[in-house]
Write an enzyme that holds these catalytic residues in place. Sequence first.
Site, PDB file in Angstrom:
ATOM      1  N   GLU A   1     -30.194 -61.450  -0.941  1.00 33.12           N
ATOM      2  CA  GLU A   1     -31.442 -60.856  -1.416  1.00 33.12           C
ATOM      3  C   GLU A   1     -32.128 -61.739  -2.456  1.00 33.12           C
ATOM      4  O   GLU A   1     -33.296 -61.521  -2.791  1.00 33.12           O
ATOM      5  CB  GLU A   1     -31.196 -59.458  -1.993  1.00 33.12           C
ATOM      6  N   ARG A   2     -31.407 -62.765  -2.942  1.00 33.38           N
ATOM      7  CA  ARG A   2     -32.016 -63.687  -3.911  1.00 33.38           C
ATOM      8  C   ARG A   2     -32.855 -64.771  -3.233  1.00 33.38           C
ATOM      9  O   ARG A   2     -33.739 -65.353  -3.869  1.00 33.38           O
ATOM     10  CB  ARG A   2     -30.920 -64.355  -4.750  1.00 33.38           C
TER      11      ARG A   2
ATOM     12  N   LYS B   1     -27.804 -60.726   7.415  1.00 34.70           N
ATOM     13  CA  LYS B   1     -28.231 -60.278   6.091  1.00 34.70           C
ATOM     14  C   LYS B   1     -28.215 -61.475   5.151  1.00 34.70           C
ATOM     15  O   LYS B   1     -27.165 -61.892   4.674  1.00 34.70           O
ATOM     16  CB  LYS B   1     -27.328 -59.180   5.526  1.00 34.70           C
TER      17      LYS B   1
ATOM     18  N   CYS C   1     -19.840 -74.451  -2.979  1.00 37.58           N
ATOM     19  CA  CYS C   1     -18.425 -74.093  -2.869  1.00 37.58           C
ATOM     20  C   CYS C   1     -17.554 -75.328  -2.659  1.00 37.58           C
ATOM     21  O   CYS C   1     -16.332 -75.242  -2.742  1.00 37.58           O
ATOM     22  CB  CYS C   1     -18.201 -73.089  -1.738  1.00 37.58           C
TER      23      CYS C   1
ATOM     24  N   SER D   1     -18.502 -64.950  -2.935  1.00 29.23           N
ATOM     25  CA  SER D   1     -17.462 -64.887  -3.959  1.00 29.23           C
ATOM     26  C   SER D   1     -16.195 -64.221  -3.440  1.00 29.23           C
ATOM     27  O   SER D   1     -16.208 -63.507  -2.435  1.00 29.23           O
ATOM     28  CB  SER D   1     -17.969 -64.101  -5.168  1.00 29.23           C
TER      29      SER D   1
ATOM     30  N   GLU E   1     -13.893 -70.018 -11.527  1.00 33.70           N
ATOM     31  CA  GLU E   1     -14.901 -70.836 -10.850  1.00 33.70           C
ATOM     32  C   GLU E   1     -16.201 -70.701 -11.643  1.00 33.70           C
ATOM     33  O   GLU E   1     -16.801 -69.624 -11.695  1.00 33.70           O
ATOM     34  CB  GLU E   1     -15.110 -70.376  -9.411  1.00 33.70           C
TER      35      GLU E   1
END
Length: 498
Positions: A177-178, A174, A282, A227, A382
């Site tokens: 979706e962006r 998956k 990250c 996240s 963050e």
Amino acid sequence: MTTTVKLFIDNEFVESAATEFVDVPNPATQEVVAKVPLATDEELQRAVDSAVKAARSWREVSVANRCRIMLKLQALIREHTDEIAECIVRENGKTLADAKGDVFRGLEVVEHSCSGTSLTMGETLENISRHMDVTTIRQPLGVVAGICPFNFPAMIPMWMFPLAIVAGNAFVMKPSERVPGATMILARLCKEAGLPAGVFNVIHGSRRACEFLCDAPAIKAISFVGSNTAGTAIYQRATRNGKRAQCNMSAKNHAVILPDAQKDQALNALVGAAFGAAGQRCMAISVAVFVGDASQWIDELVDRAKSLKVTAGHEDGADVGPMISPQAVARLRDIVTKSVAQGARLVLDQTNITVQGYEKGNFVGPTVLADVKTDHICYTEEIFGPVLTCICVPTLDDAIELVNSNPYGNGTALFTRSGAAARKYQHDIEVGQIGINVPIPVPLPYFSWTGSKASMLGDLQFYGKTGLQFYTQPKTIISRWAEDEVSSGVATSMPLFK
């Protein structure tokens, strides 16, 4: 022209029957370049069923033949690097050079998976007792799944599926979706490389799709990057359902600069690591810790940050592209405003820049906060954007205490010419990945990711040896073969191997 992204199930690109879609806007222009379906539960189940069917036969394919397909795949990815990178620029906003780096760092994992014959090798010890031998083998889990973030549309999927597949598993992916495009190109290339139907499937969705993967009984392991909020929820849900899970999550990466460091090298490294990819890594350096007289270098750091070119990722000479969304920009601005109210000093403010020709873009230029304290929101949160927070401390011991007190443990760097200082830092620091005069110490694929503390949930890390272990189940066989041996009778005591 806006396209509707398809699902990839059973080696076919399939139109979704979804009634809900997510727009994919170009972050530099807000032009909608694609629409992503929120796949139905029936479609999600079809993808899992396809993987289950494929896993039964794929595990019986010889490791050598699996490796040959990976060899074809790496060649195809290399051939189509420009296509993948241009898609990343369009959907994610990265500069073209950075997008090509995204592809290459993922390609390295595919290359490493080509040595699957060695990676999946077991162990044997002869004569553990008279006429007895022991062998340990590694077998595929069956069906495994990956849930990916927006910030590395090519690299993160390739952290996951190549090793899982070469180990004999089928995979359900998956993508974010962006940024679905890079994964869809990889799916096409997997088919061209010769992966059988069902070995690699791609679904689309948001929270419901993640929950489905965590709940599906046939899926034995979940890999996630993103996240802390999402990662913690996925880890808890997946493990509650008896699955393995590895979740690489948020970070607050510190770079410690000693006054004996090579100044040009240290400052250039800081600027690149803090503001590259618009700070949406990250492993980005988000905190610069200046020790002693090194604090006098902050003005020079600001001058170098000012020189970076902020523009759309496909433009010549682009150094910093747009952030992923207007919401991300608004959050960053809010954190900077609140930090200044708390007492931080804004020594470089490019939070409200406008880029000519791309006035609707999600642009934030390199921004620097000084005099930051550990209770300021810019330190406790963050930011995930091109903001560098600067803290000054008297000694290396103070810097180590500061870094170790932070809950996150993805990466850190030390800039120095002192071997003794470097040795002390790498020994005492409580962070999983350490760079000595290296700003972004991401391990190459033949090692493993080693983020720690609140940045990682799960015992087995991504790629390398632990990545292969994550996607396989060890099995131990103890065998005894003797010719014409007379039985000594029934024994009910604990067996002893002598």
